[in-house]
Write a protein that holds these residues in place. Structure first.
Motif, PDB file in Angstrom:
ATOM      1  N   VAL A  68       0.866  -1.117   0.010  1.00 44.52           N
ATOM      2  CA  VAL A  68       0.258  -0.266   0.289  1.00 44.52           C
ATOM      3  C   VAL A  68       0.763   1.132  -0.086  1.00 44.52           C
ATOM      4  CG1 VAL A  68      -2.166  -0.922   1.376  1.00 44.52           C
ATOM      5  CG2 VAL A  68      -0.288  -0.295   2.650  1.00 44.52           C
ATOM      6  N   HIS A  69       0.201   2.608  -0.715  1.00 46.65           N
ATOM      7  CA  HIS A  69       0.968   3.605  -0.921  1.00 46.65           C
ATOM      8  C   HIS A  69       0.107   4.387  -0.005  1.00 46.65           C
ATOM      9  CE1 HIS A  69       3.587   6.111  -2.089  1.00 46.65           C
ATOM     10  NE2 HIS A  69       2.310   7.274  -2.614  1.00 46.65           N
ATOM     11  N   VAL A  70       1.301   5.628   1.048  1.00 42.71           N
ATOM     12  CA  VAL A  70       0.295   6.721   1.369  1.00 42.71           C
ATOM     13  C   VAL A  70       0.560   7.670   0.386  1.00 42.71           C
ATOM     14  CG1 VAL A  70       0.818   7.310   3.784  1.00 42.71           C
ATOM     15  CG2 VAL A  70       0.767   5.176   3.396  1.00 42.71           C
ATOM     16  N   GLN A  71      -0.744   8.335   0.394  1.00 45.04           N
ATOM     17  CA  GLN A  71      -0.569   9.693  -0.246  1.00 45.04           C
ATOM     18  C   GLN A  71      -1.040  10.826  -0.119  1.00 45.04           C
ATOM     19  OE1 GLN A  71      -4.501   8.523  -2.635  1.00 45.04           O
ATOM     20  NE2 GLN A  71      -2.818   7.909  -4.186  1.00 45.04           N
ATOM     21  N   ALA A  72      -1.097  10.820   1.379  1.00 52.29           N
ATOM     22  CA  ALA A  72      -1.525  12.587   2.571  1.00 52.29           C
ATOM     23  C   ALA A  72      -1.411  11.917   3.810  1.00 52.29           C
ATOM     24  CB  ALA A  72      -2.507  12.524   1.791  1.00 52.29           C
ATOM     25  N   ILE A  73      -0.849  12.891   4.197  1.00 50.44           N
ATOM     26  CA  ILE A  73      -1.586  13.090   6.026  1.00 50.44           C
ATOM     27  C   ILE A  73      -1.642  14.405   6.008  1.00 50.44           C
ATOM     28  CG2 ILE A  73       0.067  13.046   7.617  1.00 50.44           C
ATOM     29  CD1 ILE A  73       2.650  12.451   6.624  1.00 50.44           C
ATOM     30  N   ASP A  74      -3.371  14.250   6.848  1.00 44.76           N
ATOM     31  CA  ASP A  74      -3.952  15.449   7.419  1.00 44.76           C
ATOM     32  C   ASP A  74      -3.266  15.693   9.232  1.00 44.76           C
ATOM     33  OD1 ASP A  74      -5.485  16.770   8.220  1.00 44.76           O
ATOM     34  OD2 ASP A  74      -7.184  16.404   7.684  1.00 44.76           O
ATOM     35  N   ARG A  75      -2.504  16.393   9.622  1.00 44.02           N
ATOM     36  CA  ARG A  75      -2.032  16.417  10.570  1.00 44.02           C
ATOM     37  C   ARG A  75      -3.023  16.954  11.811  1.00 44.02           C
ATOM     38  NH1 ARG A  75       3.066  20.178  10.080  1.00 44.02           N
ATOM     39  NH2 ARG A  75       2.870  20.638  11.937  1.00 44.02           N
TER      40      ARG A  75
END
Length: 416
Positions: free
Chosen positions: A79-86
């Protein structure tokens, strides 16, 4: 309420950080998000023992599935992490799934630097980084065939050594005036030039690659001077790039790596980072460094795990690296940039066992140890304790290495 720690990446750093979290007392969920469809594996043997057929995939794994199960570490593979919402404390995967975290660890590692040249996408043009890369190379690495290695750094030279052992005719092309020009001294470049020549590798320096040619498979490499070199297989080894895009897009501080402090904390108190992707302060060299090495990744991971558990265990490890080529075990202590003098211990002009000491202001700042385990072990102390030493004693092999260490200690004595 159960806390969740997400670890992004399945690198060496991730493989260490997960169990270290448990050792530091983390009782919550640990979930590793891996780009590749495999559990974390040792990368250095890929282009050596694995390519030679001496190790299989299972033999590469840093830990088995059972070992992770025992300590309650979960994985999502491929799987690939596309974005982080801090602000929301979530990550979004390429599958569309959104995962919440209480703490986040970025172990995104690095990727190969690719060439943008005509024919670069031809079958038979390869890179050395992942398990998939090596599996593809295996199909083209046949005895009595021609291999061309683009790049005369350590990765390129290690690849050349293995391809030669497989019976291939090997040519290494390096744009700089000498191999290893960016990373070591002219003396070490001269030594490895001699060794590869003795093993039958053709080294060509000061030559640029213009493109790759062939039909349904690469057949030759075209150089800028018009030279055409036969190639049934091409391996490109021109460096790596840190994977910082995810952190950068999330608004974390980035500058030649994800910026972390001595506790591996990023600019977000709930996010740590470890490994090739980080840029950290180094007390010994009094500068920020981004290191590409397994020891750095594993030691940083231990510090990062402690930080996630609200413990402070500063990262102050001495940089060290290694390279295996033919019958040579090169072990490097410290960083030689800015050295003023080099002292040789042993016959480096004809033999394959010696140590090169790099001095600045009379102190040893780095050592290259070629088949010299004693020099490597004692050399760690010479560098970490900032010991001023007589160059003549360093070069004198009648003096045992242990006798070069004075009795008194030093503030840097605690460096690992």
């Amino acid at each position: 309420m159960t806390l969740t720690c997400l670890i992004v990446g399945a690198s060496h750093a991730a493989a260490q950080l997960a169990p270290s979290l448990r050792q530091e007392g983390w009782l919550g969920r640990i979930l590793v998000l891996a780009d590749e469809p495999s559990l974390p594996y040792h990368r250095p043997p890929l282009s050596k023992a694995y390519l030679l057929g001496e190790k299989n995939h299972e033999g590469l794994l840093i830990r088995s599935q059972a070992a992770y199960d025992k300590i309650g570490v979960e994985f999502k593979l491929g799987v690939h992490v596309q974005a982080i919402d801090r602000s929301a404390k979530t990550v979004t995967l390429d599958t569309g799934e959104c995962l919440s975290y209480d703490k986040l660890a970025l172990c995104t590692g690095s990727r190969v630097r690719k060439v943008n040249l005509p024919g670069a996408h031809l079958p038979g043009v390869h890179y050395l980084r992942t398990l998939l890369d090596i599996n593809r190379i295996k199909q083209d690495a046949l005895a009595c065939k021609h291999a061309v290695v683009v790049g005369g750094g350590y990765i390129g030279l290690e690849g050349a050594a293995v391809l030669r052992k497989l019976g291939m005719t090997v040519t290494v092309l390096e744009m700089a005036p000498r191999i290893l020009a960016r990373v070591t001294s002219p003396e070490m470049s001269e030594f490895f030039t001699r060794v590869h020549g003795e093993e039958g590798v053709s080294l060509r320096t000061g030559i640029a690659v213009e493109g790759f040619e062939g039909g349904d498979h690469v057949q030759q490499v075209r150089c800028a001077d018009g030279t055409l070199i036969p190639a049934d297989l091409v391996v490109v080894g021109i460096g790596i790039l840190p994977n910082v895009e995810l952190a950068q897009e999330a608004g974390l501080a980035v500058d030649n790596g994800i910026l972390v402090d001595e506790y591996c904390r990023t600019s977000d108190p709930d996010i740590v980072a470890a490994g090739d992707c980080t840029n950290h302060p180094n007390a010994l060299y009094q500068q920020r460094l981004r290191l590409e090495s397994v020891p750095n990744a594993t030691d940083q991971a231990k510090t990062a795990a402690a930080s996630l558990c609200d413990k402070e265990k500063p990262y102050h490890s001495l940089p060290w690296f290694w390279s295996d080529q033919y019958d040579i075990k090169l072990q490097i202590v410290g960083l030689s940039q800015g050295y003023e003098r080099i002292v040789m211990r042993g016959d480096w002009l004809k033999g394959r066992s010696f140590a090169a000491f790099y001095l600045k202001h009379g102190k040893v700042i780095s050592i290259d140890c070629v088949n010299r385990p004693q020099e490597f072990m004692v050399g760690k102390r010479l560098v970490s304790e900032q010991i001023e030493i007589d160059p003549a004693r360093l070069a004198d092999e009648t003096i045992a290495m242990k006798d070069l260490i004075p009795a008194q200690g030093h503030p840097f004595q605690g460096l690992r």
